[in-house]
Design a protein around this motif. Structure first.
Motif, mmCIF file in Angstrom:
data_model
loop_
_atom_site.group_PDB
_atom_site.id
_atom_site.type_symbol
_atom_site.label_atom_id
_atom_site.label_comp_id
_atom_site.label_asym_id
_atom_site.label_seq_id
_atom_site.Cartn_x
_atom_site.Cartn_y
_atom_site.Cartn_z
ATOM 1 N N ARG A 47 -82.303 105.385 -33.414
ATOM 2 C CA ARG A 47 -83.286 105.054 -32.369
ATOM 3 C C ARG A 47 -83.679 106.297 -31.560
ATOM 4 N NH1 ARG A 47 -85.706 100.108 -32.586
ATOM 5 N NH2 ARG A 47 -86.151 100.378 -30.400
ATOM 6 N N LEU A 48 -82.843 107.315 -31.615
ATOM 7 C CA LEU A 48 -83.077 108.507 -30.791
ATOM 8 C C LEU A 48 -83.778 109.633 -31.550
ATOM 9 C CD1 LEU A 48 -79.671 108.572 -28.892
ATOM 10 C CD2 LEU A 48 -81.890 107.811 -28.023
ATOM 11 N N ILE A 49 -84.172 109.369 -32.788
ATOM 12 C CA ILE A 49 -84.948 110.366 -33.532
ATOM 13 C C ILE A 49 -86.260 109.728 -33.955
ATOM 14 C CG2 ILE A 49 -82.989 111.715 -34.347
ATOM 15 C CD1 ILE A 49 -83.106 110.252 -36.979
ATOM 16 N N THR A 50 -87.233 110.572 -34.224
ATOM 17 C CA THR A 50 -88.532 110.085 -34.661
ATOM 18 C C THR A 50 -89.054 110.988 -35.768
ATOM 19 O OG1 THR A 50 -90.721 109.366 -33.912
ATOM 20 C CG2 THR A 50 -89.842 111.376 -32.915
ATOM 21 N N LEU A 51 -89.871 110.405 -36.600
ATOM 22 C CA LEU A 51 -90.512 111.143 -37.681
ATOM 23 C C LEU A 51 -91.988 111.307 -37.355
ATOM 24 C CD1 LEU A 51 -89.016 109.182 -40.715
ATOM 25 C CD2 LEU A 51 -88.260 111.377 -39.829
ATOM 26 N N ASP A 52 -92.595 112.374 -37.871
ATOM 27 C CA ASP A 52 -94.043 112.509 -37.728
ATOM 28 C C ASP A 52 -94.713 111.552 -38.711
ATOM 29 O OD1 ASP A 52 -93.760 113.700 -40.208
ATOM 30 O OD2 ASP A 52 -94.717 115.576 -39.645
ATOM 31 N N ASP A 53 -96.046 111.525 -38.709
ATOM 32 C CA ASP A 53 -96.789 110.598 -39.564
ATOM 33 C C ASP A 53 -96.471 110.770 -41.043
ATOM 34 O OD1 ASP A 53 -98.020 109.349 -37.432
ATOM 35 O OD2 ASP A 53 -99.755 110.690 -37.458
ATOM 36 N N SER A 54 -96.174 111.986 -41.462
ATOM 37 C CA SER A 54 -95.886 112.231 -42.874
ATOM 38 C C SER A 54 -94.458 111.824 -43.248
ATOM 39 C CB SER A 54 -96.080 113.714 -43.201
ATOM 40 O OG SER A 54 -95.044 114.480 -42.604
ATOM 41 N N GLY A 55 -93.614 111.632 -42.243
ATOM 42 C CA GLY A 55 -92.229 111.277 -42.499
ATOM 43 C C GLY A 55 -91.347 112.466 -42.799
ATOM 44 N N GLN A 56 -91.871 113.673 -42.648
ATOM 45 C CA GLN A 56 -91.114 114.875 -42.997
ATOM 46 C C GLN A 56 -90.463 115.549 -41.792
ATOM 47 O OE1 GLN A 56 -90.553 115.504 -46.252
ATOM 48 N NE2 GLN A 56 -91.686 113.601 -46.447
ATOM 49 N N GLU A 57 -91.223 115.716 -40.720
ATOM 50 C CA GLU A 57 -90.704 116.397 -39.530
ATOM 51 C C GLU A 57 -89.910 115.425 -38.663
ATOM 52 O OE1 GLU A 57 -90.858 119.696 -38.695
ATOM 53 O OE2 GLU A 57 -91.655 119.910 -40.725
ATOM 54 N N ILE A 72 -80.957 112.674 -27.436
ATOM 55 C CA ILE A 72 -80.020 113.611 -28.052
ATOM 56 C C ILE A 72 -80.081 114.905 -27.248
ATOM 57 C CG2 ILE A 72 -79.539 114.963 -30.128
ATOM 58 C CD1 ILE A 72 -80.650 112.584 -31.760
ATOM 59 N N SER A 73 -78.941 115.450 -26.904
ATOM 60 C CA SER A 73 -78.885 116.610 -26.012
ATOM 61 C C SER A 73 -79.540 117.856 -26.586
ATOM 62 C CB SER A 73 -77.439 116.929 -25.638
ATOM 63 O OG SER A 73 -76.874 115.864 -24.924
ATOM 64 N N HIS A 74 -79.364 118.096 -27.860
ATOM 65 C CA HIS A 74 -79.872 119.340 -28.445
ATOM 66 C C HIS A 74 -80.550 119.044 -29.780
ATOM 67 C CE1 HIS A 74 -77.461 121.410 -25.459
ATOM 68 N NE2 HIS A 74 -76.441 120.654 -25.818
ATOM 69 N N GLU A 75 -81.746 119.567 -29.938
ATOM 70 C CA GLU A 75 -82.525 119.382 -31.173
ATOM 71 C C GLU A 75 -81.744 119.864 -32.404
ATOM 72 O OE1 GLU A 75 -86.102 118.005 -32.879
ATOM 73 O OE2 GLU A 75 -85.819 118.167 -30.709
ATOM 74 N N ILE A 76 -80.946 120.899 -32.218
ATOM 75 C CA ILE A 76 -80.207 121.467 -33.348
ATOM 76 C C ILE A 76 -79.224 120.462 -33.948
ATOM 77 C CG2 ILE A 76 -78.316 122.500 -32.048
ATOM 78 C CD1 ILE A 76 -78.817 124.991 -33.959
ATOM 79 N N LEU A 77 -78.767 119.507 -33.149
ATOM 80 C CA LEU A 77 -77.861 118.474 -33.640
ATOM 81 C C LEU A 77 -78.501 117.704 -34.803
ATOM 82 C CD1 LEU A 77 -75.152 117.020 -33.173
ATOM 83 C CD2 LEU A 77 -76.329 115.532 -31.567
ATOM 84 N N ILE A 78 -79.789 117.454 -34.710
ATOM 85 C CA ILE A 78 -80.508 116.726 -35.764
ATOM 86 C C ILE A 78 -80.454 117.488 -37.079
ATOM 87 C CG2 ILE A 78 -82.784 115.890 -36.496
ATOM 88 C CD1 ILE A 78 -83.386 115.453 -33.482
ATOM 89 N N HIS A 79 -80.556 118.790 -37.007
ATOM 90 C CA HIS A 79 -80.648 119.600 -38.225
ATOM 91 C C HIS A 79 -79.300 120.106 -38.739
ATOM 92 C CE1 HIS A 79 -84.918 119.358 -37.619
ATOM 93 N NE2 HIS A 79 -84.749 119.751 -36.377
ATOM 94 N N GLN A 80 -78.270 120.072 -37.899
ATOM 95 C CA GLN A 80 -76.979 120.622 -38.303
ATOM 96 C C GLN A 80 -75.886 119.584 -38.536
ATOM 97 O OE1 GLN A 80 -76.556 123.870 -39.088
ATOM 98 N NE2 GLN A 80 -78.765 123.999 -38.746
#
Length: 181
Positions: free
Chosen positions: A15-25, A73-81
């Motif tokens: 619930r705390l993340i979102t995707l762009d229209d393409s579903g990639q970002e 989410i406190s830090h964007e890097i958490l999503i990617h790491q």
């Protein structure tokens, strides 16, 4: 953590993340705490405990926007790491795209005084109910939207059936009248 707590953490982070229209970002999104409320009081308390645990670990941040408590989410890097979050994301990408559209449709429905013309119907409603039946997490507001759409569909089906019965009765009466002459 228990299996239930793990599932709530999974649902929470999705619930705390979102995707762009393409579903990639992928990016984090700030949500109101109210939108994370669950209808079952016991599970709702467990969700709050889960949130508190992640806040204490500084993985989530609580805030206030327009006097409304929020969470992100406190830090964007958490999503990617964070590998587990990446796995959840990959496993749920299609649902996240659906959820994004649902959120926008609920907002449009509310903006337009909950007009029935904004409710899902047909295949779109069936698909949404399928997602719900699979146990995918949605907010109470999204639940109200889908329940209202489902009730509307049932009323339309009942009205269609009643109309068909009336037409059949009229045809039967007409046949009876013409055959008696």
């Amino acid at each position: 953590p228990t299996d239930d707590e793990r599932q709530l953490a999974h649902d929470l982070f999705l619930r705390l993340i979102t995707l762009d229209d393409s579903g990639q970002e992928v990016s984090r999104q700030r949500v109101s705490l109210a939108s994370l409320a669950l209808s079952d009081p016991k599970r709702n308390q467990l969700m709050q405990d889960t949130i508190d645990t992640f806040i204490e670990a500084r993985l989530l941040t609580q805030g206030v926007v327009r006097e409304e408590p929020t969470l992100e989410i406190s830090h964007e890097i958490l999503i990617h790491q964070w590998k587990r979050l990446q796995t959840w994301l990959e496993d749920n990408r299609e649902f996240l795209l659906f959820q994004r559209a649902l959120k926008q449709d609920v907002k449009a429905w509310n903006t337009n005084n909950r007009s029935s013309s904004y409710l899902y119907s047909g295949l779109k409603l069936t698909r949404a109910l399928d997602w719900l039946a699979q146990g995918n997490p949605i907010s109470e507001e999204e639940q109200v939207f889908l329940t209202t759409a489902q009730q509307r569909r049932q009323k339309i089906r009942l009205a269609s059936f009643a109309f068909a019965v009336i037409i059949m009765a009229a045809v039967m009466i007409a046949i009876a009248i013409f055959s008696s002459q």
